[in-house]
Each structure stands twice: as C-alpha cells, then as structure tokens.
Design an enzyme around this catalytic site. Structure first.
Site, PDB file in Angstrom:
ATOM      1  N   GLY A 277     -15.534  18.517  -6.548  1.00 20.87           N
ATOM      2  CA  GLY A 277     -14.696  17.350  -6.320  1.00 20.87           C
ATOM      3  C   GLY A 277     -13.732  17.095  -7.462  1.00 20.87           C
ATOM      4  N   SER A 278     -14.205  17.239  -8.689  1.00 19.40           N
ATOM      5  CA  SER A 278     -13.346  16.938  -9.838  1.00 19.40           C
ATOM      6  C   SER A 278     -12.146  17.879  -9.875  1.00 19.40           C
ATOM      7  CB  SER A 278     -14.132  17.056 -11.148  1.00 19.40           C
ATOM      8  OG  SER A 278     -15.215  16.151 -11.145  1.00 19.40           O
TER       9      SER A 278
ATOM     10  N   ASN B 128     -17.794   5.627  -4.453  1.00 22.69           N
ATOM     11  CA  ASN B 128     -19.076   6.228  -4.808  1.00 22.69           C
ATOM     12  C   ASN B 128     -20.101   5.239  -5.340  1.00 22.69           C
ATOM     13  OD1 ASN B 128     -16.842   6.543  -6.759  1.00 22.69           O
ATOM     14  ND2 ASN B 128     -18.471   7.091  -8.175  1.00 22.69           N
TER      15      ASN B 128
ATOM     16  N   GLN C 295     -17.365  11.283  -1.188  1.00 20.78           N
ATOM     17  CA  GLN C 295     -18.509  10.521  -0.672  1.00 20.78           C
ATOM     18  C   GLN C 295     -18.501  10.420   0.846  1.00 20.78           C
ATOM     19  OE1 GLN C 295     -21.209   9.201  -2.174  1.00 20.78           O
ATOM     20  NE2 GLN C 295     -20.599   9.933  -4.186  1.00 20.78           N
TER      21      GLN C 295
ATOM     22  N   SER D 148     -16.801  17.841  -1.998  1.00 24.26           N
ATOM     23  CA  SER D 148     -17.719  18.489  -2.941  1.00 24.26           C
ATOM     24  C   SER D 148     -19.047  18.758  -2.249  1.00 24.26           C
ATOM     25  CB  SER D 148     -17.929  17.568  -4.141  1.00 24.26           C
ATOM     26  OG  SER D 148     -18.913  18.114  -4.980  1.00 24.26           O
TER      27      SER D 148
ATOM     28  N   HIS E 141     -22.129  19.355  -3.215  1.00 27.45           N
ATOM     29  CA  HIS E 141     -23.443  18.820  -3.618  1.00 27.45           C
ATOM     30  C   HIS E 141     -23.682  17.375  -3.183  1.00 27.45           C
ATOM     31  CE1 HIS E 141     -22.668  16.358  -7.390  1.00 27.45           C
ATOM     32  NE2 HIS E 141     -21.517  17.024  -7.338  1.00 27.45           N
TER      33      HIS E 141
ATOM     34  N   THR F  50     -12.582  34.980  -9.309  1.00 29.33           N
ATOM     35  CA  THR F  50     -13.390  35.585  -8.250  1.00 29.33           C
ATOM     36  C   THR F  50     -14.162  34.496  -7.522  1.00 29.33           C
ATOM     37  OG1 THR F  50     -13.552  37.560  -9.590  1.00 29.33           O
ATOM     38  CG2 THR F  50     -15.135  37.348  -7.776  1.00 29.33           C
TER      39      THR F  50
ATOM     40  N   CYS G  24     -21.699   9.283 -13.791  1.00 27.09           N
ATOM     41  CA  CYS G  24     -20.745   9.734 -14.793  1.00 27.09           C
ATOM     42  C   CYS G  24     -20.579   8.719 -15.905  1.00 27.09           C
ATOM     43  CB  CYS G  24     -19.393   9.987 -14.143  1.00 27.09           C
ATOM     44  SG  CYS G  24     -19.557  10.679 -12.519  1.00 27.09           S
TER      45      CYS G  24
HETATM   46  C1  LIG Z   1     -19.212  13.165  -7.189  1.00 31.46           C
HETATM   47  C2  LIG Z   1     -17.829  12.702  -7.026  1.00 31.46           C
HETATM   48  C3  LIG Z   1     -16.745  13.419  -7.559  1.00 31.46           C
HETATM   49  C4  LIG Z   1     -16.934  14.624  -8.427  1.00 31.46           C
HETATM   50  O1  LIG Z   1     -17.366  15.742  -7.690  1.00 31.46           O
HETATM   51  P1  LIG Z   1     -17.985  16.993  -8.484  1.00 31.46           P
HETATM   52  O2  LIG Z   1     -18.201  18.023  -7.438  1.00 31.46           O
HETATM   53  O3  LIG Z   1     -19.264  16.498  -9.088  1.00 31.46           O
HETATM   54  O4  LIG Z   1     -16.980  17.402  -9.496  1.00 31.46           O
HETATM   55  C5  LIG Z   1     -15.463  12.959  -7.325  1.00 31.46           C
HETATM   56  N1  LIG Z   1     -15.248  11.861  -6.579  1.00 31.46           N
HETATM   57  C6  LIG Z   1     -16.255  11.142  -6.043  1.00 31.46           C
HETATM   58  C7  LIG Z   1     -15.944   9.950  -5.208  1.00 31.46           C
HETATM   59  C8  LIG Z   1     -17.573  11.538  -6.249  1.00 31.46           C
HETATM   60  O5  LIG Z   1     -18.562  10.819  -5.723  1.00 31.46           O
END
Ligand SMILES: *Cc1c(COP(=O)(O)O)cnc(C)c1O
Length: 400
Positions: A70-71, A151, A179, A199, A201, A237, A324
């Site tokens: 996500g970042s 989030n 989210q 993202s 995870h 890669t 975070c």
């Molecule tokens: C977790 C999160 C991110 C960051 O995603 P990562 O995969 O951990 O870098 C960005 N935005 C929101 C709203 C999130 O909840």
C-alpha cells in the site's frame, strides 16, 4: 481466551493464499523475464494474476501494476500525478487531514518541492463532505487523493461522488483503498477512480505485496528504476509468489463480502452497543457508514497505551489507532481531525475483526474492556478530578 482484534494492522494469511504461493517458491521459480519454459510458466501465471486482480475491482488487466504494498502504491500514484500535473503548470493537490501517513508524508515532501496542498477537514462523523472537495478543486489542481475507508475509525467516504466531480473538473483522482479492498465492493469504473492502491496483507494475503490500479490514459511515472518489468513502470524482478497469494486472497475476500461481511457487521454493531454501556465513552466516526469489521472508541480519563497492555494480558490483541503511529506520544492525527480533543484522543481503542465473533467472544471482549477501563480510571488523577467535579466531562455519561 485468545482474540486477535487488530485486523486493520494486518491479517493472518489464509491457508489458500499460502498454498497458492508455494509452487512459485518451489518448482516454478523461474524469472518471468526469461525465455525458457520455466520462466515462461512464471510469466503466464503473472499475467493471469493481473487479469484476476483486475476483475476483482472492475479494471482491465493492463491497468494493474504490482508493487510492494500500500505504501509504495500510494507514493507512486501521488508523486506521478504531481510530476505530470506540473508539466501542465498544475501544482495544487487536494487531500484530507485523516489520510494514512503513506499519503500525508508524500504530500509533505511535495510541499517542500513547491506544490501546494489543501488538506480538507473531516466532520465529527469522519466523512469528507463532497461539497468541500468540489469547492477546493481549482484550475491548477492536478490531483485529488482521498482514502476509500479510514484505517483507524473505519468510515467509508463518498468515493463515487468525489470521483464524479474530479472527472468533471479534470483533476486526477487517486484513492487509498487499502482498508476497503476485499471488505466492501469496489468498482473503479462506476466509482470514477483514476488511481487506486491496495495491499495484500489487509485481506489475508502476504505482507510486502500490493497493487496500483491506473486507468488507461492516465500517465504513470516509475519510482523505481531498473529493468522493464511492469511495462517499464516498476522495475525489479516480480514477487510472483506474493502476487499469487494476493490474487487468491483478494478473490476469496471479494466473494465473501455479501455473506461473511454481513455477519462481521452484525458483530461490529453488537460490540458497539456493548461498549457504549461503559460510561463516558464515545464511538469514533459514523455508526453505519463504516467498515464491517471496525469498532473505534474513545474513553474519558484513560490512557490508550495502558489499556492495550492490560487487554493483551487478557488475551486480546487490539490497537489504539494506527500501528504506524504507536510508540509516539502524539495522539492520532485521525482522531484530532474528527475533532477529538487531546485528552480524550489519548484514550482510544480500535478493535478490528476479520470474522464474526461468537456470543462468548463478544461478551468476553466487552467485559474485558469494561473492567480495564474501570481499573485505569480508579488509578487516574484526571478521573478523580472529574468525579469530584473539579473538571467538566467532555462526553455525556451515556451517548445513545
Ligand atoms: C496498511 C495501510 C497502508 C500501508 O500498506 P502497506 O502494505 O503496509 O505498505 C496504507 N494505507 C492504509 C489506509 C492502510 O491501512
């Protein structure tokens, strides 16, 4: 009892996602850029995964770029839109005060480079006003970036309406949907979205894997230079195992939105009703317009960090807001953005679920929070002042 109630921070990988990854760490280990067959098998899987991820959000395969999460997706979308805006003399960006730091810190960096950023306020309900967005867009606005769902407090934004306005006014619209993806329905076409970050995870896929959707016709610049992977927009890669895990996890999550999602929302509502019975508590953000698995409260007279440690002793993994920012003493920027004053913003608790809770688990959670809040208040000088009437309460004794 062991209860993991911090699914907005990360989720446990699903067995199906793990199983989908294993062959790509084992027999199909080829580099998708290689011409021999083991590389080509990897390449086929990669392109199939792109189609499958695209289908989950109503996009075309060629509009999906795989990233490290996500970042990275947020960074690339925002920096790219800013660079391409500047080429046309547009250096103004509209966003909100309660975005994720992946967005806010990127905007801070752009401000130092001469861009102008307007951060819109969010109401006490945690929802951005469409009219505020409309009024903020100027002739020189190159980008509007507003998250799909928050989030910390789980509130869902009027994305479709915001997208419509951006399209009409000619500003690129990016949304951080990290989210939202896999939790509520997303259709990038109907929602008028130009760029969208996800993202893996956050929906039972692996950490370190994500995707960026970029609508055909919207310019995209690379952040990472090197090989020609991802059609020259993201060198390196490919993390094929991660991409396969994300693909299966996203398909599974999307297929369960209408079924499991509904049951999770029922647990959410029961948890909210239970926690509201704790005196001087208040729900953060709109009650209905929120993610199915998000419960977020502030309690007067307590300190969130101690609350979390004591809940951990009782087997409950929870958060005070965003993973975070934990470790810093500043209250959450999200809670401040919805108008919580510092002293109550410190007493926050976020419980986020990925499955419905049993009656027993719901009761255990409510009882645990209640007893911990009572214990912390009995030790708090601030609370004693409130009790003796030396200070005024901020919340009503009972909210609803
Ligand atoms: C977790 C999160 C991110 C960051 O995603 P990562 O995969 O951990 O870098 C960005 N935005 C929101 C709203 C999130 O909840």
């Amino acid at each position: 009892m062991e209860l993991y109630l911090d699914c907005a921070a990360t989720t446990k990988m699903s067995r199906r996602a793990i199983d989908a990854m294993l062959p790509y760490m084992d027999e199909i280990y080829g580099n998708p850029s290689s011409l021999y067959s083991i590389g080509q098998r990897a390449k086929e899987a990669l392109e199939k995964a792109r189609e499958r991820v695209a289908a989950c959000i109503g996009a075309k395969a060629r509009e999906i770029y795989f990233t490290s999460g996500g970042s990275e997706s947020d960074n690339q979308a925002i920096v790219s839109a800013a660079i391409n805006g500047a080429k046309k003399g547009k250096k103004h960006i509209v966003s909100t005060a309660f975005e994720h730091h992946a967005v806010l810190h990127t905007l801070k960096k752009l401000e130092k480079q001469g861009y102008e950023v307007t951060l819109l306020p969010v109401g006490s309900n945690g929802i951005v006003k469409v009219s505020d967005v409309e009024n903020a867009i100027r002739d020189d606005t190159c980008l509007v970036t507003i998250m799909y769902a928050n989030n910390e407090i789980g509130t869902i934004q009027p994305i479709r309406e915001i997208g419509e306005i951006c399209r009409a006014k000619g500003a690129v619209f990016h949304t951080d949907a990290v989210q939202a993806a896999g939790h509520i329905p997303i259709d990038v076409v109907k929602d008028n979205i130009d760029m969208l970050s996800i993202s893996a995870h956050k929906f039972h896929g692996p950490r370190g894997t994500g995707a960026l959707y970029v609508r055909q016709g919207i310019a995209l610049n690379s952040l990472i230079e090197g090989g020609a992977q991802e059609r020259g927009k993201r060198a390196g890669t490919e993390n094929l195992a991660g991409i396969m895990g994300m693909t299966v996890a996203l398909e599974d999550a999307v297929s369960e939105i209408d079924t499991v999602g509904k049951s999770i929302a029922e647990s959410r509502d029961r948890l909210i009703a239970g926690l509201r019975k704790i005196p001087y508590s208040s729900l953060n953000g709109d009650e209905k317009n929120r993610l199915p698995g998000n419960v977020s409260f502030c309690f007067e007279g307590i300190e969130g960090e101690s609350l979390l440690l004591m809940l951990d002793d009782m087997g409950i993994s929870a958060s005070s807001g965003s993973a975070c920012t934990s470790g810093s003493l500043d209250p959450s920027h999200v809670l401040l953005a919805i108008g919580r004053v510092h002293e109550v913003a410190h007493g926050s608790l976020r419980l986020t679920m990925d499955r419905p809770l049993t009656d027993e688990e719901l009761q255990y959670t409510v009882d645990s929070v209640k007893s911990v809040v009572e214990r912390l208040r009995s030790m708090s000088p601030l609370w004693h002042d409130l009790e003796k009437g030396k200070r005024a309460h901020i919340f009503k004794e009972f909210e609803a």
